[in-house]
Design a protein around this motif. Structure first.
Motif, PDB file in Angstrom:
ATOM      1  N   GLU A  93      -2.724 -15.353  50.961  1.00 20.22           N
ATOM      2  CA  GLU A  93      -3.059 -13.799  49.928  1.00 20.22           C
ATOM      3  C   GLU A  93      -4.174 -14.547  48.902  1.00 20.22           C
ATOM      4  OE1 GLU A  93      -0.078 -11.164  50.866  1.00 20.22           O
ATOM      5  OE2 GLU A  93       0.061 -12.384  49.597  1.00 20.22           O
ATOM      6  N   ALA A  94      -3.529 -15.706  48.415  1.00 21.11           N
ATOM      7  CA  ALA A  94      -4.522 -16.009  46.867  1.00 21.11           C
ATOM      8  C   ALA A  94      -5.905 -16.281  47.330  1.00 21.11           C
ATOM      9  CB  ALA A  94      -3.479 -16.932  46.641  1.00 21.11           C
ATOM     10  N   ALA A  95      -6.201 -16.801  48.880  1.00 20.79           N
ATOM     11  CA  ALA A  95      -7.146 -17.910  49.161  1.00 20.79           C
ATOM     12  C   ALA A  95      -8.238 -16.678  49.399  1.00 20.79           C
ATOM     13  CB  ALA A  95      -7.288 -18.044  50.030  1.00 20.79           C
ATOM     14  N   VAL A  96      -7.172 -15.295  49.715  1.00 16.57           N
ATOM     15  CA  VAL A  96      -8.060 -14.397  50.395  1.00 16.57           C
ATOM     16  C   VAL A  96      -8.985 -13.641  48.794  1.00 16.57           C
ATOM     17  CG1 VAL A  96      -8.184 -10.874  50.243  1.00 16.57           C
ATOM     18  CG2 VAL A  96      -7.059 -13.269  52.058  1.00 16.57           C
ATOM     19  N   ILE A  97      -8.369 -13.856  47.673  1.00 10.74           N
ATOM     20  CA  ILE A  97      -8.350 -13.101  46.294  1.00 10.74           C
ATOM     21  C   ILE A  97      -9.961 -13.762  45.536  1.00 10.74           C
ATOM     22  CG2 ILE A  97      -7.994 -13.473  43.665  1.00 10.74           C
ATOM     23  CD1 ILE A  97      -6.968 -10.658  45.292  1.00 10.74           C
ATOM     24  N   ALA A  98      -9.585 -16.009  46.782  1.00  9.95           N
ATOM     25  CA  ALA A  98     -10.869 -16.839  45.472  1.00  9.95           C
ATOM     26  C   ALA A  98     -11.974 -16.405  46.334  1.00  9.95           C
ATOM     27  CB  ALA A  98     -10.101 -18.368  45.873  1.00  9.95           C
ATOM     28  N   ALA A  99     -11.733 -15.335  47.720  1.00  9.30           N
ATOM     29  CA  ALA A  99     -12.627 -15.772  48.344  1.00  9.30           C
ATOM     30  C   ALA A  99     -13.725 -14.592  47.539  1.00  9.30           C
ATOM     31  CB  ALA A  99     -12.569 -15.779  49.583  1.00  9.30           C
ATOM     32  N   LEU A 100     -13.251 -13.368  46.840  1.00  8.73           N
ATOM     33  CA  LEU A 100     -14.380 -12.050  46.208  1.00  8.73           C
ATOM     34  C   LEU A 100     -15.038 -12.900  45.229  1.00  8.73           C
ATOM     35  CD1 LEU A 100     -10.763 -10.081  46.634  1.00  8.73           C
ATOM     36  CD2 LEU A 100     -12.646  -9.927  48.491  1.00  8.73           C
ATOM     37  N   PRO A 101     -15.074 -13.102  44.462  1.00  4.47           N
ATOM     38  CA  PRO A 101     -15.838 -13.550  43.046  1.00  4.47           C
ATOM     39  C   PRO A 101     -17.307 -13.692  44.038  1.00  4.47           C
ATOM     40  CG  PRO A 101     -13.484 -14.063  42.682  1.00  4.47           C
ATOM     41  CD  PRO A 101     -13.808 -14.383  43.809  1.00  4.47           C
ATOM     42  N   TYR A 102     -17.416 -14.302  44.738  1.00  6.62           N
ATOM     43  CA  TYR A 102     -18.552 -15.028  45.057  1.00  6.62           C
ATOM     44  C   TYR A 102     -19.781 -13.913  46.028  1.00  6.62           C
ATOM     45  CZ  TYR A 102     -21.808 -16.778  48.460  1.00  6.62           C
ATOM     46  OH  TYR A 102     -22.947 -17.008  50.018  1.00  6.62           O
ATOM     47  N   ALA A 103     -18.833 -12.641  46.011  1.00  6.24           N
ATOM     48  CA  ALA A 103     -19.496 -11.472  47.058  1.00  6.24           C
ATOM     49  C   ALA A 103     -18.526 -10.219  46.925  1.00  6.24           C
ATOM     50  CB  ALA A 103     -19.833 -11.259  47.907  1.00  6.24           C
ATOM     51  N   PRO A 104     -18.404  -9.904  45.719  1.00  5.48           N
ATOM     52  CA  PRO A 104     -17.354  -9.116  45.997  1.00  5.48           C
ATOM     53  C   PRO A 104     -16.943  -7.573  46.914  1.00  5.48           C
ATOM     54  CG  PRO A 104     -17.742  -8.910  43.406  1.00  5.48           C
ATOM     55  CD  PRO A 104     -18.200  -9.501  44.193  1.00  5.48           C
ATOM     56  N   SER A 105     -18.228  -6.686  46.506  1.00  9.93           N
ATOM     57  CA  SER A 105     -18.724  -5.806  46.931  1.00  9.93           C
ATOM     58  C   SER A 105     -18.380  -6.195  48.747  1.00  9.93           C
ATOM     59  CB  SER A 105     -19.691  -4.787  46.931  1.00  9.93           C
ATOM     60  OG  SER A 105     -19.295  -4.491  45.606  1.00  9.93           O
ATOM     61  N   ALA A 106     -19.021  -7.160  48.994  1.00  4.81           N
ATOM     62  CA  ALA A 106     -19.594  -7.234  50.516  1.00  4.81           C
ATOM     63  C   ALA A 106     -18.315  -7.918  51.354  1.00  4.81           C
ATOM     64  CB  ALA A 106     -21.017  -8.050  50.281  1.00  4.81           C
ATOM     65  N   LEU A 107     -17.815  -8.927  50.476  1.00  3.29           N
ATOM     66  CA  LEU A 107     -16.269  -9.394  51.031  1.00  3.29           C
ATOM     67  C   LEU A 107     -15.310  -8.833  51.035  1.00  3.29           C
ATOM     68  CD1 LEU A 107     -17.380 -12.733  50.070  1.00  3.29           C
ATOM     69  CD2 LEU A 107     -17.545 -11.933  52.737  1.00  3.29           C
ATOM     70  N   ASN A 108     -15.263  -7.970  50.156  1.00  3.94           N
ATOM     71  CA  ASN A 108     -14.045  -6.836  50.330  1.00  3.94           C
ATOM     72  C   ASN A 108     -13.707  -6.496  51.819  1.00  3.94           C
ATOM     73  OD1 ASN A 108     -12.026  -4.232  50.353  1.00  3.94           O
ATOM     74  ND2 ASN A 108     -13.727  -2.949  49.247  1.00  3.94           N
ATOM     75  N   PRO A 109     -11.747  -7.127  51.673  1.00  2.00           N
ATOM     76  CA  PRO A 109     -11.010  -7.267  52.958  1.00  2.00           C
ATOM     77  C   PRO A 109     -11.045  -5.667  53.744  1.00  2.00           C
ATOM     78  CG  PRO A 109     -10.084  -7.988  50.898  1.00  2.00           C
ATOM     79  CD  PRO A 109     -11.364  -8.174  50.514  1.00  2.00           C
ATOM     80  N   LEU A 110     -10.948  -4.840  52.713  1.00  2.00           N
ATOM     81  CA  LEU A 110     -10.448  -3.551  52.899  1.00  2.00           C
ATOM     82  C   LEU A 110     -11.813  -2.790  53.819  1.00  2.00           C
ATOM     83  CD1 LEU A 110      -8.909  -1.812  49.534  1.00  2.00           C
ATOM     84  CD2 LEU A 110      -7.707  -2.745  51.853  1.00  2.00           C
ATOM     85  N   GLU A 111     -12.635  -3.456  53.610  1.00  2.00           N
ATOM     86  CA  GLU A 111     -14.401  -2.656  54.383  1.00  2.00           C
ATOM     87  C   GLU A 111     -14.670  -4.073  54.993  1.00  2.00           C
ATOM     88  OE1 GLU A 111     -15.406   0.536  53.845  1.00  2.00           O
ATOM     89  OE2 GLU A 111     -14.067  -0.018  52.448  1.00  2.00           O
ATOM     90  N   ASN A 112     -14.592  -5.206  54.522  1.00  2.00           N
ATOM     91  CA  ASN A 112     -14.774  -6.461  55.464  1.00  2.00           C
ATOM     92  C   ASN A 112     -13.623  -7.291  55.972  1.00  2.00           C
ATOM     93  OD1 ASN A 112     -17.090  -8.225  56.894  1.00  2.00           O
ATOM     94  ND2 ASN A 112     -17.929  -8.779  55.073  1.00  2.00           N
TER      95      ASN A 112
END
Length: 274
Positions: free
Chosen positions: A213-232
């Motif tokens: 889960e921490a790795a999911v959070i760290a993935a997001l600053p790169y493109a927070p809207s595009a990589l939002n796991p609820l949507e993508n």
């Protein structure tokens, strides 16, 4: 132009003069901390009096506003730390800051506010990959850009970013900057800061998150809207695997931890599984 220069000289003279006026010999412990606190209040009062003699800050030219900010960052940072969502670094799962560092700025604790070698390395990696997979900005620069500046792409903004980044690292420790970053970064889906992101995506506190889960959070600053796991979820999963691989590459997790985190099923608050 003349007005701008005069105002710059006034602000600079005021800051230097009042700083020197209130600077006293360092006392020995334990009185030192109390004395430093008094000095800080004296400087703040002196600066407030000085600034009150100038036009409102909103009327200052932009470079002068940034110049003032460079010497008074606590005016922005102190309120951030008073937020009810504030989460101290030691109150979150330590995989969170480690995952962020691995993917965003693996040499964060080794370089200064600006890492020229990091910019060149990111350029080579991106050319080799044929796409942007790494950024050249340090975490310090990213925090400065997100909190103090706009995302305008101009030489003036880049210079301001560099100066403010240097001043930030001169006044705050690496741990403090990392803590500030995690509490202010936008993680997508309306979540600002690590506490909101953990609740939004996993329904958990930052302290209860797993490595995956921490790795999911760290993935997001790169493109927070595009990589939002609820949507993508698929795009986020791909980036999450890259985060985990980077953590292993830089010795933050071992092979067994890497395999376990990659295989872990992550359940989001909307029922989606990554």
């Amino acid at each position: 132009m003349i007005k701008t220069l005069v105002m710059a000289l006034l602000i600079f003279a005021g800051m230097v003069g009042y700083d020197a006026l209130t600077d006293k010999p360092q006392p020995v412990a334990p009185a030192q901390q109390q004395e430093e606190k008094v000095n800080k209040h004296e400087k703040a009062a002196a600066m407030a009096l000085f600034v009150s003699l100038l036009p409102p800050k909103e009327e200052w030219p932009s470079p002068m506003q940034k110049f003032y900010l460079a010497f008074n960052m606590d005016e922005v940072i102190d309120p951030i730390r008073q937020s009810p969502d504030w989460t101290a670094l030691d109150a979150m799962n330590q995989n969170i800051p480690q995952a962020l560092i691995a993917i965003e700025d693996h040499a964060f604790y080794e370089h200064g506010a600006i890492a020229v070698d990091g910019i060149l390395r990111a350029l080579l990696v991106n050319i080799s990959a044929g796409e942007v997979v790494q950024g050249g900005s340090t975490l310090t620069q990213q925090f400065v850009k997100n909190v103090f500046l706009t995302h305008e792409q101009s030489m003036e903004r880049k210079i301001e970013e560099a100066i403010l980044s240097l001043m930030l690292e001169d006044n705050y420790t690496k741990d403090e900057i990392l803590e500030l970053y995690l509490n202010t970064t936008y993680f997508g889906a309306g979540a600002n800061g690590i506490k909101q992101a953990a609740a939004k995506y996993f329904g958990k506190a930052p302290s209860a998150m797993t490595l995956a889960e921490a790795a999911v959070i760290a993935a997001l600053p790169y493109a927070p809207s595009a990589l939002n796991p609820l949507e993508n979820p698929q795009g986020c999963k791909e980036r999450q695997l890259l985060v985990l691989t980077s953590m292993h590459k830089y010795g933050l997790i071992n092979q067994a931890q890497l395999a376990e985190a990659k295989a872990e099923k992550i359940y989001l608050t909307n029922g989606t599984a990554l």
